[in-house]
Design a protein around this motif. Structure first.
Motif, short mmCIF file in Angstrom:
data_model
loop_
_atom_site.label_atom_id
_atom_site.label_comp_id
_atom_site.label_asym_id
_atom_site.label_seq_id
_atom_site.Cartn_x
_atom_site.Cartn_y
_atom_site.Cartn_z
N LYS A 1 -12.13 38.46 -1.45
CA LYS A 1 -13.19 37.92 -0.60
C LYS A 1 -14.25 37.19 -1.40
O LYS A 1 -14.73 36.13 -1.00
CB LYS A 1 -13.83 39.07 0.20
CG LYS A 1 -14.92 38.61 1.14
CD LYS A 1 -15.49 39.78 1.91
CE LYS A 1 -16.60 39.31 2.86
NZ LYS A 1 -17.19 40.43 3.62
N ASN A 2 -14.61 37.74 -2.56
CA ASN A 2 -15.67 37.11 -3.37
C ASN A 2 -15.27 37.01 -4.84
O ASN A 2 -16.14 36.93 -5.70
CB ASN A 2 -16.97 37.90 -3.24
CG ASN A 2 -16.85 39.30 -3.81
OD1 ASN A 2 -15.77 39.87 -3.81
ND2 ASN A 2 -17.95 39.84 -4.31
N TYR A 3 -13.98 37.01 -5.11
CA TYR A 3 -13.55 36.95 -6.51
C TYR A 3 -12.19 36.28 -6.64
O TYR A 3 -11.41 36.21 -5.68
CB TYR A 3 -13.49 38.36 -7.12
CG TYR A 3 -12.47 39.27 -6.50
CD1 TYR A 3 -11.13 39.26 -6.92
CD2 TYR A 3 -12.82 40.15 -5.48
CE1 TYR A 3 -10.18 40.08 -6.34
CE2 TYR A 3 -11.86 40.98 -4.89
CZ TYR A 3 -10.56 40.94 -5.33
OH TYR A 3 -9.62 41.76 -4.75
N VAL A 4 -11.93 35.80 -7.83
CA VAL A 4 -10.61 35.30 -8.22
C VAL A 4 -10.28 35.90 -9.58
O VAL A 4 -11.07 35.77 -10.52
CB VAL A 4 -10.57 33.76 -8.30
CG1 VAL A 4 -9.22 33.31 -8.87
CG2 VAL A 4 -10.79 33.14 -6.93
N LEU A 5 -9.16 36.57 -9.66
CA LEU A 5 -8.66 37.09 -10.94
C LEU A 5 -7.53 36.19 -11.41
O LEU A 5 -6.62 35.87 -10.63
CB LEU A 5 -8.15 38.53 -10.78
CG LEU A 5 -9.07 39.54 -10.08
CD1 LEU A 5 -8.38 40.91 -10.00
CD2 LEU A 5 -10.40 39.67 -10.82
N SER A 6 -7.59 35.79 -12.65
CA SER A 6 -6.50 34.97 -13.22
C SER A 6 -5.95 35.65 -14.46
O SER A 6 -6.70 36.24 -15.24
CB SER A 6 -6.99 33.55 -13.54
OG SER A 6 -8.05 33.57 -14.48
N SER B 1 -14.86 31.88 -2.67
CA SER B 1 -13.83 32.10 -3.68
C SER B 1 -12.55 31.32 -3.38
O SER B 1 -11.79 30.99 -4.30
CB SER B 1 -13.50 33.60 -3.78
OG SER B 1 -13.09 34.11 -2.51
N ASP B 2 -12.29 31.00 -2.10
CA ASP B 2 -11.10 30.23 -1.77
C ASP B 2 -11.17 28.83 -2.37
O ASP B 2 -10.16 28.25 -2.76
CB ASP B 2 -10.88 30.17 -0.27
CG ASP B 2 -12.07 29.59 0.48
OD1 ASP B 2 -13.18 29.56 -0.10
OD2 ASP B 2 -11.90 29.17 1.64
N TYR C 1 -6.23 40.55 -0.05
CA TYR C 1 -6.15 39.55 -1.11
C TYR C 1 -4.84 38.78 -1.02
O TYR C 1 -3.90 39.19 -0.34
CB TYR C 1 -6.30 40.21 -2.49
CG TYR C 1 -5.24 41.25 -2.80
CD1 TYR C 1 -4.02 40.90 -3.39
CD2 TYR C 1 -5.46 42.60 -2.50
CE1 TYR C 1 -3.06 41.85 -3.67
CE2 TYR C 1 -4.50 43.55 -2.78
CZ TYR C 1 -3.30 43.18 -3.36
OH TYR C 1 -2.34 44.12 -3.64
N LEU C 2 -4.82 37.65 -1.72
CA LEU C 2 -3.61 36.84 -1.87
C LEU C 2 -3.20 36.85 -3.33
O LEU C 2 -4.06 36.78 -4.22
CB LEU C 2 -3.86 35.39 -1.43
CG LEU C 2 -4.19 35.13 0.04
CD1 LEU C 2 -4.42 33.64 0.25
CD2 LEU C 2 -3.09 35.64 0.95
N PHE C 3 -1.90 36.93 -3.56
CA PHE C 3 -1.37 36.89 -4.92
C PHE C 3 -0.55 35.61 -5.07
O PHE C 3 0.39 35.36 -4.30
CB PHE C 3 -0.50 38.11 -5.18
CG PHE C 3 0.23 38.08 -6.50
CD1 PHE C 3 -0.45 37.91 -7.69
CD2 PHE C 3 1.62 38.20 -6.54
CE1 PHE C 3 0.22 37.87 -8.91
CE2 PHE C 3 2.30 38.17 -7.75
CZ PHE C 3 1.60 38.00 -8.93
N VAL C 4 -0.92 34.77 -6.04
CA VAL C 4 -0.28 33.48 -6.25
C VAL C 4 0.21 33.39 -7.69
O VAL C 4 -0.52 33.72 -8.63
CB VAL C 4 -1.26 32.31 -5.96
CG1 VAL C 4 -0.58 30.97 -6.23
CG2 VAL C 4 -1.77 32.39 -4.53
N VAL C 5 1.45 32.95 -7.85
CA VAL C 5 2.04 32.72 -9.18
C VAL C 5 2.45 31.26 -9.27
O VAL C 5 3.05 30.73 -8.35
CB VAL C 5 3.28 33.61 -9.41
CG1 VAL C 5 3.90 33.32 -10.77
CG2 VAL C 5 2.91 35.08 -9.32
N THR D 1 -8.78 35.67 6.85
CA THR D 1 -10.18 35.27 6.62
C THR D 1 -10.43 34.81 5.19
O THR D 1 -11.53 34.34 4.88
CB THR D 1 -11.11 36.45 6.95
OG1 THR D 1 -10.75 37.57 6.10
CG2 THR D 1 -10.99 36.85 8.40
N LEU D 2 -9.43 34.93 4.31
CA LEU D 2 -9.64 34.58 2.91
C LEU D 2 -9.73 33.07 2.70
O LEU D 2 -10.45 32.60 1.83
CB LEU D 2 -8.52 35.17 2.05
CG LEU D 2 -8.53 36.70 1.91
CD1 LEU D 2 -7.31 37.17 1.15
CD2 LEU D 2 -9.80 37.17 1.18
#
Length: 355
Positions: free
Chosen positions: A136-141, A169-170, A109-113, A245-246
């Motif tokens: 891969k198939n989700y985004v948590l905010s 999801s990207d 996963y990638l973590f973005v702030v 691959t994300l």
């Protein structure tokens, strides 16, 4: 707590890395969790009571957006992180609202702030931290409180507008970041209008005593926007250059568009920064000009009355033998000389355009 340069930081010194401690001031914020689970053909929108209800969406073939409001609910965030195998340091950064915009890359996963900016009811800029985790198939905010700039994104998912329901999801992360960046333009537009209003006020000469403080407040707003935007350029650039691959190759073009928008906003911020300094210089010049006008009037008055005062001083001395004292018309001659001097100096100053 530690105090640095007048600012309070709630993070305790010596705290164990990975300790999930909320550092904001909204301890009473209610927990709100919403999910959008969708494919090209259908979507499901739910409001959840606990994060456990979202666990079913982890391994589905659909794309899921889980949005959590209420960073003070650290137990729920910890449960969510445990289920999605989120690193404790990431969870610590999510609830620490003083984070600088950044990106951390992990294996799955990638973590973005980043910072979401908006004006409150008092017409002041509020900077709220928003964190994203891209899987891969989700985004948590994660947001600190209710209210955001994602309503258009929600409508696009509901109504299948645009590409969001047909992409991975990207792309969902892209549209969420793009919504925040697009809102920066609204902030920039308002700041530009404020600067123009100040320029008009200063040039008109109708300057009140509070304008210097107002200019300083505007300067702080511009610096707040700059702190939110400038680091984000590096974040988006790293997403675009991500080799995992994300982030799919076809999506990187959209992130490049966000980067272009950020460059445009950054250039405007730099221009406004220079303009705000010019405003302060312009204000100080106006004050100086007003002072010079006052000093000019006082100098002219003093120049006129100095010779008159000199004559009055001569004939005000207590000597018994002053030649003109016994002359019958001395008083009138003296007045005549003083009046001639007065008028002559006025004419001279007028010709010099000092009056």
């Amino acid at each position: 707590m530690s105090k640095i340069k007048g600012k309070i930081h709630n993070k305790k010194l010596g705290q164990i890395p990975g300790s999930i401690t909320y550092t904001g001031k909204k301890e009473s914020q209610k927990l709100f969790i919403e999910t959008f689970d969708y494919t090209k053909e259908k979507y499901i929108e739910k409001e959840l009571l606990t994060v456990k209800e979202s666990f079913e969406f982890k391994n589905t073939d659909s794309i899921t957006w889980i949005n959590l409001n209420g960073l003070n609910h650290v137990n729920e965030i910890e449960n969510l992180g445990e289920h999605y195998d989120i690193h404790p340091l990431v969870l610590e950064d999510i609830v620490n609202i003083s984070q600088r915009p950044k990106i951390d890359e992990y294996e799955d996963y990638l973590f973005v702030v980043l910072k979401m900016l908006y004006y409150d009811d008092n017409n002041k800029i509020v900077s709220e931290q928003v964190s994203f985790i891209l899987g891969k198939n989700y985004v948590l905010s994660f947001q600190e409180s209710d209210g955001d700039v994602f309503d258009e994104v929600r409508d696009r998912i509901r109504q299948a507008k645009g590409r969001v329901r047909t992409m991975n999801s990207d792309y969902l992360l892209y549209v969420l970041i793009d919504a925040i960046v697009d809102h920066y333009f609204s902030i920039i537009e308002i700041l530009g209008d404020k600067i123009e209003d100040f320029e008009t006020t200063i040039f008109s000469g109708k300057v009140n005593d509070d304008i210097s403080q107002d200019i300083q407040n505007l300067k702080r707003e511009i610096l707040k926007v700059r702190r939110a935007i400038f680091p984000l350029r590096e974040v988006v650039s790293r997403i675009e250059k991500h080799e995992g691959t994300l982030i799919l190759k076809k999506t990187k073009t959209y992130y490049r568009d966000i980067f272009d928008h950020l460059i445009q906003v950054s250039e405007n911020i730099d221009i406004y920064r220079e303009m705000i300094w010019s405003l302060m210089d312009m204000y100080m010049t106006t004050i100086s000009n007003k002072m010079n006008e006052v000093m000019k009037v006082l100098t002219i008055m003093a120049s006129i009355f100095i010779p008159l005062t000199f004559i009055a001083g001569i004939y005000g001395m207590n000597f018994e033998y002053i030649p003109e004292l016994q002359y019958k018309y001395s008083y009138f001659i003296l007045w005549g000389v003083m009046i001639v001097l007065f008028i002559g100096m006025l004419v001279y100053f007028k010709r010099k355009k000092w009056l």
